[in-house]
Design an enzyme around this catalytic site. Structure first.
Site, short mmCIF file in Angstrom:
data_model
loop_
_atom_site.label_atom_id
_atom_site.label_comp_id
_atom_site.label_asym_id
_atom_site.label_seq_id
_atom_site.Cartn_x
_atom_site.Cartn_y
_atom_site.Cartn_z
N HIS A 158 0.77 -1.27 0.04
CA HIS A 158 -0.04 -0.05 0.04
C HIS A 158 0.90 1.18 0.10
CE1 HIS A 158 -3.64 2.41 0.72
NE2 HIS A 158 -2.89 2.90 1.39
N CYS A 159 0.73 2.31 -1.12
CA CYS A 159 1.54 3.46 -1.02
C CYS A 159 0.88 4.67 -0.51
CB CYS A 159 1.99 3.32 -2.50
SG CYS A 159 3.11 5.02 -2.76
N PRO A 160 0.85 5.37 0.24
CA PRO A 160 0.46 6.43 0.65
C PRO A 160 0.44 7.59 -0.30
CG PRO A 160 2.25 6.27 2.14
CD PRO A 160 2.38 4.94 1.22
N ASN A 182 -3.41 4.25 -2.32
CA ASN A 182 -3.98 3.09 -2.90
C ASN A 182 -2.95 2.05 -2.92
OD1 ASN A 182 -5.80 1.71 -4.21
ND2 ASN A 182 -5.59 2.47 -6.15
#
Length: 298
Positions: A155-157, A161
């Protein structure tokens, strides 16, 4: 005598275990709910910061370095290249953020769905207790998205997403284009410093010398930081795609249960069949071709 682990697997295999009070049928998607967007405050702030930093770089490159330049061809060429790469970077970011990464239907762990799988003796399925879904192979639950994601990498802030099977192409393009505009900005800053040292500082910028120096130093720091960060992320993603092993699978050292493919085939699974210029476009949805169909049954 069966071990507790085997008993748990058998319980999950049996359709009768999943009662209606445990799992409600998945809600139907309406027209207003088709766009994917994660309502996470941290991710939204990171996304806004990303766009702000790109626009800041645009401002410094255009108004501090290119417009005051005496060479029209130099300004025109670098302006077109930088703005084109920046546009592709932001388009890739938007697609990575607003594309469903491969979410498993929520609440599909119902009696009817389990019976439709026509399980044979010895076969098991895995139910996620958090989102009440039957997890296909290589899916993992994301605590931020609150869904199980197929082929989840992380999960990439910064894109607010998960990076999964449906949006990994856009995330790779985002890191690549950000790295390119960062590198381009650093080159332009270096040329501008050389130009200003050779001539009068008041003639090389529309801003005062102190303001020009501060703006260029900030852009240099931003460009160097993001060049290193996105280059590492880009290399990590390409390696993950070529080895067909997600970041989570590498971290957990999960046993490989899927068929091994060539590196070129793995790239085509993510970017589309066949190879074309569309690989570099964030507007082209990849055709996964002969990508594996994920199985619910193990």
């Amino acid at each position: 005598m069966k071990s507790p682990a085997h008993r748990t697997r058998d319980i999950e295999r049996q359709a009768g275990y999943l009662k209606r009070e445990h799992c409600a049928p998945p809600p139907l998607r309406t027209g207003s709910d088709t766009m994917w967007f994660i309502r996470d405050s941290c991710g939204i702030v990171c996304g806004v910061i990303t766009w702000f930093l790109v626009f800041y770089a645009e401002f410094v490159v255009l108004f501090v370095m290119l417009l005051p330049a005496k060479n029209l061809l130099y300004s025109l060429f670098n302006g077109v290249v930088f703005n084109g790469l920046a546009f592709l970077a932001l388009a890739s970011h938007a697609r990575a953020m607003c594309t469903d990464p491969g979410a498993v239907p929520k609440g599909n762990a119902t009696k009817e769905f389990i019976e439709s799988l026509q399980l044979k003796p010895g076969q098991v399925v895995y139910k996620c207790p958090k989102c009440c879904s039957i997890k296909p192979d290589r899916a993992h639950h994301c605590s931020v998205c609150k869904r199980c994601i197929k082929k989840m990498d992380h999960h990439c802030p910064w894109v607010n997403n998960c990076v999964g099977e449906n949006n990994q192409k856009y995330f790779v393009l985002f890191t690549m284009y950000i790295a390119l505009i960062s590198f381009h900005a650093l080159i332009l800053v270096a040329f501008h410093f050389v130009l200003c040292f050779e001539e009068d500082w008041t003639k090389c910028s529309n801003f005062s010398p102190p303001a020009t120096v501060i703006l260029l130093i900030l852009l240099c720091f931003e460009g160097l930081l993001f060049l290193i960060f996105t280059s590492v992320m880009f290399g990590t993603q390409v390696h993950s795609i070529c080895t067909d092993e997600t970041g989570i699978e590498q971290l957990k050292k999960e046993e490989r249960r899927w068929a091994k493919k060539s590196k070129w085939m793995n790239l085509k699974v993510v970017f589309g069949h066949p190879f074309s210029i569309a690989w570099l476009s964030p507007f082209a949805t990849p055709d996964h071709g002969k990508a594996d169909v994920y199985q619910y049954i193990v």
